[in-house]
Write a protein that holds these residues in place. Sequence first.
Motif, mmCIF file in Angstrom:
data_model
loop_
_atom_site.group_PDB
_atom_site.id
_atom_site.type_symbol
_atom_site.label_atom_id
_atom_site.label_comp_id
_atom_site.label_asym_id
_atom_site.label_seq_id
_atom_site.Cartn_x
_atom_site.Cartn_y
_atom_site.Cartn_z
ATOM 1 N N THR A 194 0.841 -1.185 0.000
ATOM 2 C CA THR A 194 0.000 0.000 0.000
ATOM 3 C C THR A 194 0.887 1.250 0.000
ATOM 4 O O THR A 194 2.094 1.179 0.255
ATOM 5 C CB THR A 194 -0.898 0.032 1.244
ATOM 6 N N ASN A 195 0.268 2.398 -0.274
ATOM 7 C CA ASN A 195 1.030 3.647 -0.258
ATOM 8 C C ASN A 195 1.671 3.886 1.101
ATOM 9 O O ASN A 195 2.838 4.299 1.195
ATOM 10 C CB ASN A 195 0.114 4.824 -0.611
ATOM 11 N N GLN A 196 0.933 3.637 2.166
ATOM 12 C CA GLN A 196 1.464 3.851 3.509
ATOM 13 C C GLN A 196 2.633 2.924 3.809
ATOM 14 O O GLN A 196 3.658 3.350 4.343
ATOM 15 C CB GLN A 196 0.365 3.648 4.552
ATOM 16 N N ASP A 197 2.509 1.641 3.443
ATOM 17 C CA ASP A 197 3.584 0.679 3.688
ATOM 18 C C ASP A 197 4.839 1.044 2.904
ATOM 19 O O ASP A 197 5.962 0.973 3.423
ATOM 20 C CB ASP A 197 3.137 -0.737 3.308
ATOM 21 N N MET A 198 4.675 1.443 1.637
ATOM 22 C CA MET A 198 5.832 1.775 0.802
ATOM 23 C C MET A 198 6.473 3.098 1.214
ATOM 24 O O MET A 198 7.689 3.259 1.123
ATOM 25 C CB MET A 198 5.426 1.813 -0.667
ATOM 26 N N ARG A 199 5.660 4.030 1.679
ATOM 27 C CA ARG A 199 6.221 5.294 2.177
ATOM 28 C C ARG A 199 7.078 5.033 3.414
ATOM 29 O O ARG A 199 8.191 5.558 3.542
ATOM 30 C CB ARG A 199 5.097 6.281 2.491
ATOM 31 N N GLN A 200 6.572 4.211 4.315
ATOM 32 C CA GLN A 200 7.326 3.867 5.523
ATOM 33 C C GLN A 200 8.598 3.093 5.173
ATOM 34 O O GLN A 200 9.666 3.351 5.739
ATOM 35 C CB GLN A 200 6.443 3.043 6.467
ATOM 36 N N TRP A 201 8.489 2.146 4.226
ATOM 37 C CA TRP A 201 9.666 1.375 3.811
ATOM 38 C C TRP A 201 10.730 2.299 3.220
ATOM 39 O O TRP A 201 11.921 2.192 3.555
ATOM 40 C CB TRP A 201 9.267 0.320 2.782
ATOM 41 N N ALA A 202 10.316 3.202 2.340
ATOM 42 C CA ALA A 202 11.268 4.093 1.667
ATOM 43 C C ALA A 202 11.979 5.003 2.660
ATOM 44 O O ALA A 202 13.191 5.217 2.575
ATOM 45 C CB ALA A 202 10.541 4.931 0.614
ATOM 46 N N GLN A 203 11.244 5.527 3.619
ATOM 47 C CA GLN A 203 11.856 6.420 4.602
ATOM 48 C C GLN A 203 12.855 5.701 5.493
ATOM 49 O O GLN A 203 13.823 6.295 5.973
ATOM 50 C CB GLN A 203 10.759 7.075 5.451
ATOM 51 N N ALA A 221 5.659 4.622 -6.174
ATOM 52 C CA ALA A 221 5.814 6.065 -6.369
ATOM 53 C C ALA A 221 6.055 6.785 -5.048
ATOM 54 O O ALA A 221 6.560 7.921 -5.019
ATOM 55 C CB ALA A 221 4.580 6.636 -7.062
ATOM 56 N N GLN A 222 5.749 6.115 -3.932
ATOM 57 C CA GLN A 222 5.934 6.719 -2.618
ATOM 58 C C GLN A 222 7.406 6.909 -2.257
ATOM 59 O O GLN A 222 7.721 7.589 -1.282
ATOM 60 C CB GLN A 222 5.250 5.863 -1.550
ATOM 61 N N VAL A 223 8.315 6.339 -3.039
ATOM 62 C CA VAL A 223 9.738 6.554 -2.746
ATOM 63 C C VAL A 223 10.100 8.027 -2.865
ATOM 64 O O VAL A 223 11.085 8.486 -2.269
ATOM 65 C CB VAL A 223 10.636 5.707 -3.673
ATOM 66 N N CYS A 224 9.309 8.775 -3.624
ATOM 67 C CA CYS A 224 9.568 10.219 -3.751
ATOM 68 C C CYS A 224 9.387 10.936 -2.421
ATOM 69 O O CYS A 224 9.966 12.010 -2.200
ATOM 70 C CB CYS A 224 8.645 10.822 -4.807
ATOM 71 N N GLN A 225 8.599 10.341 -1.507
ATOM 72 C CA GLN A 225 8.414 10.927 -0.181
ATOM 73 C C GLN A 225 9.677 10.806 0.664
ATOM 74 O O GLN A 225 9.797 11.464 1.698
ATOM 75 C CB GLN A 225 7.247 10.232 0.534
#
Length: 320
Positions: A194-203, A221-225
């Motif tokens: 999910t967007n939330q999971d990938m945002r947390q992973w990327a950070q 696409a959340q890696v941009c965060q």
Amino acid sequence: MSMNAIQFQRGLSLAQFQAQYGSEPQCERALVAARWPQGFRCAHCGCKRYFLTRNGQGRQLWECFLCGYQSSSIAGTVMEHTKLPLTVWFVAMYLMTQHKGGISALALKRHLGVSYKSAWLLKHKLMQTMAQHDASYRLQGRVEIDDAYLGGERAGHINGGRKAANKSAFVAAVQTRPDGRPLYVHLTPVADFTNQDMRQWAQQHLAPGCHVVSDGTRAFAQVCQAQATHERYVTGGGRQGAQTPQLRWVNTVLGNLKTSLAGTYHSFDHAKYAGRYLAEFAYRFNRRFDLPAMLPRLLKALATTAALPLKVIRGSEASS
């Protein structure tokens, strides 16, 4: 066809291992050097002066000259409270670092001459140490990522989603060198893509400024965060997707991972222990450039990692 220098490099031979770590005193000296490279320092008061003595089991103790606190070489480390000789630990480390495909707890039991319970616990302590030691590293530069699964009918790609029976999701990420070859890998279990999971992973796993190359999974696409740039390829599934040249190395790593797990383990509870088995594969991959140094590096990690409570290591019986 030229020979792969990494694949055909000399490892730590059995004869070399026996010469360096074949006795309990040799293992003790190596552990002490790894734990206190600048000399003993009391964990309670920081004093460097000590007396040497032994406990009732014959294990050497360092007694602080100032406060009287006694410490063995294994106290406060992953090996704390072990009843196994250090030689057994060192053989286990040797087998887990020098075997490209890893070794199961059942095979460890036979090699070490211990019970399955002891072999399983020892292996999982080593794997957990590997996982903790690599967890803080953030991937840099160019990074290929892909969504992957353990279990189910297909271990490498989506087939009915994460909620399909017997499937555990993880992110495969490979940092490549300027010449395009793989350098470092992270294999990280996630709840879902999910967007939330990938945002947390990327950070947590990407350094700011890295360039991420992925397939068409939208959540990537959340890696941009995490202040990363993103290059996306809609590849489709199956063989065609796996042959996308821009994702060559992450797909190669996933193929090697699948072969390694299938060839070493009959089965294991990936819902509970996926992180450790993935970390074991990644630990060897990330240190593949110097096989003889892999054991001393793992020893250093063991000596400087805090004790792991049994409840952290063992939630239930595993079937590996």
